[in-house]
Motif scaffolding. Structure first.
Motif, short mmCIF file in Angstrom:
data_model
loop_
_atom_site.label_atom_id
_atom_site.label_comp_id
_atom_site.label_asym_id
_atom_site.label_seq_id
_atom_site.Cartn_x
_atom_site.Cartn_y
_atom_site.Cartn_z
N ASP A 75 -4.60 -3.81 0.18
CA ASP A 75 -5.60 -4.44 1.05
C ASP A 75 -6.99 -4.06 0.55
OD1 ASP A 75 -7.50 -4.84 3.21
OD2 ASP A 75 -5.79 -5.00 4.58
N PRO A 76 -7.85 -5.05 0.27
CA PRO A 76 -9.18 -4.73 -0.29
C PRO A 76 -10.09 -3.96 0.66
CG PRO A 76 -8.97 -7.08 0.16
CD PRO A 76 -7.63 -6.48 0.42
N SER A 77 -9.72 -3.85 1.94
CA SER A 77 -10.57 -3.11 2.87
C SER A 77 -10.34 -1.59 2.79
CB SER A 77 -10.34 -3.59 4.31
OG SER A 77 -9.04 -3.23 4.75
N TYR A 78 -9.28 -1.15 2.10
CA TYR A 78 -9.01 0.29 1.97
C TYR A 78 -10.03 0.94 1.05
CZ TYR A 78 -4.31 -0.90 3.75
OH TYR A 78 -3.26 -1.36 4.47
N ILE A 79 -10.54 2.07 1.47
CA ILE A 79 -11.45 2.86 0.65
C ILE A 79 -10.67 3.86 -0.20
CG2 ILE A 79 -13.34 4.54 0.72
CD1 ILE A 79 -14.20 3.14 3.37
N HIS A 80 -9.65 4.47 0.40
CA HIS A 80 -8.82 5.47 -0.30
C HIS A 80 -7.81 4.74 -1.18
CE1 HIS A 80 -6.60 9.18 -0.96
NE2 HIS A 80 -5.50 8.53 -0.62
N THR A 81 -8.11 4.67 -2.48
CA THR A 81 -7.23 3.96 -3.42
C THR A 81 -6.96 4.79 -4.68
OG1 THR A 81 -9.14 2.87 -4.44
CG2 THR A 81 -8.03 1.68 -2.65
N MET A 82 -7.27 6.09 -4.65
CA MET A 82 -7.16 6.95 -5.83
C MET A 82 -5.78 6.93 -6.47
SD MET A 82 -9.44 10.27 -4.72
CE MET A 82 -8.28 11.34 -5.47
N GLU A 83 -4.74 6.86 -5.67
CA GLU A 83 -3.38 6.97 -6.22
C GLU A 83 -2.66 5.62 -6.29
OE1 GLU A 83 -1.05 10.32 -4.76
OE2 GLU A 83 -2.89 11.08 -3.88
N GLY A 84 -3.39 4.54 -6.18
CA GLY A 84 -2.78 3.23 -6.33
C GLY A 84 -2.76 2.41 -5.06
N PRO A 85 -2.33 1.16 -5.17
CA PRO A 85 -2.39 0.23 -4.05
C PRO A 85 -1.41 0.55 -2.92
CG PRO A 85 -1.34 -0.81 -5.93
CD PRO A 85 -1.85 0.53 -6.39
N ASP A 86 -0.42 1.42 -3.16
CA ASP A 86 0.53 1.77 -2.10
C ASP A 86 0.16 3.09 -1.40
OD1 ASP A 86 1.16 3.46 -4.26
OD2 ASP A 86 3.30 3.45 -3.77
N ASP A 87 -0.92 3.74 -1.83
CA ASP A 87 -1.26 5.06 -1.30
C ASP A 87 -1.76 4.99 0.15
OD1 ASP A 87 -1.62 7.81 -1.22
OD2 ASP A 87 -3.61 7.72 -2.12
N MET A 88 -2.82 4.26 0.39
CA MET A 88 -3.35 4.19 1.76
C MET A 88 -2.35 3.55 2.72
SD MET A 88 -5.78 5.30 3.50
CE MET A 88 -5.45 5.32 5.25
N PRO A 89 -1.65 2.47 2.33
CA PRO A 89 -0.64 1.95 3.25
C PRO A 89 0.42 2.99 3.60
CG PRO A 89 -1.05 0.39 1.49
CD PRO A 89 -1.81 1.63 1.15
N ALA A 90 0.78 3.85 2.65
CA ALA A 90 1.77 4.90 2.93
C ALA A 90 1.25 5.86 3.99
CB ALA A 90 2.11 5.65 1.64
N HIS A 91 -0.03 6.20 3.93
CA HIS A 91 -0.61 7.08 4.95
C HIS A 91 -0.62 6.40 6.32
CE1 HIS A 91 -1.67 10.08 2.03
NE2 HIS A 91 -2.47 9.26 1.36
N ILE A 92 -0.97 5.13 6.35
CA ILE A 92 -0.97 4.38 7.62
C ILE A 92 0.43 4.33 8.19
CG2 ILE A 92 -1.35 2.11 8.66
CD1 ILE A 92 -3.64 1.74 6.58
N ARG A 93 1.40 4.02 7.35
CA ARG A 93 2.80 3.94 7.80
C ARG A 93 3.26 5.27 8.41
NH1 ARG A 93 6.54 0.72 4.02
NH2 ARG A 93 5.36 -1.17 3.60
#
Length: 139
Positions: A75-93
């Motif tokens: 999602d382009p609205s995520y700021i935390h993207t250091m570890e890839g496109p699945d990183d921030m969604p994993a934290h949200i989940r």
């Protein structure tokens, strides 16, 4: 009063569900606790612990599809993207689900329903080694 404290290491193959019910039951048996509680705490912020149906794997597929809509990868609205496109969604989940569970023990067994299983839900695409701290205490 009997008790047992152990760390369970779960090797995941990447995003998906890993049934840990038998591992927890094995630790309950080792503890010799006939009646009490089994507490499991997951030491990670990009995976979850859940209790869900263990009979029909379509339930887990539907859960994955549902949460993918809530927390989409890249999602382009995520700021935390250091570890890839699945990183921030994993934290949200992981925030939307659980990082710990407590299950009653009766007659030396986890008191799960007929169709219930305990799963570690890996939210990252790559394989990980996840640590579960298990505490079993007698009533």
């Amino acid at each position: 009063m009997s008790s047992l404290i152990k760390t369970l290491e779960v090797a995941t193959a990447g995003r998906g569900f890993h049934d840990v019910s038998a591992d927890l039951q094995r630790l309950v048996a080792q503890s010799s606790v006939a009646s009490g509680l089994c507490h499991a705490f997951l030491r990670h912020t990009s995976a979850s612990l859940i209790i869900t149906e263990n009979a029909d794997p379509d339930v887990r597929l539907d859960l994955e599809h549902f949460i993918s809509r809530l927390a989409p990868d890249g999602d382009p609205s995520y700021i935390h993207t250091m570890e890839g496109p699945d990183d921030m969604p994993a934290h949200i989940r992981s925030v939307l689900t659980c990082s710990e569970l407590t299950i009653p023990i009766r007659e030396g067994r986890l008191l799960l329903g007929t169709w219930q299983g305990v799963y570690l839900w890996e939210h990252r695409y790559r394989a990980h080694r996840r640590l579960l701290d298990i505490t079993i205490i007698s009533a």
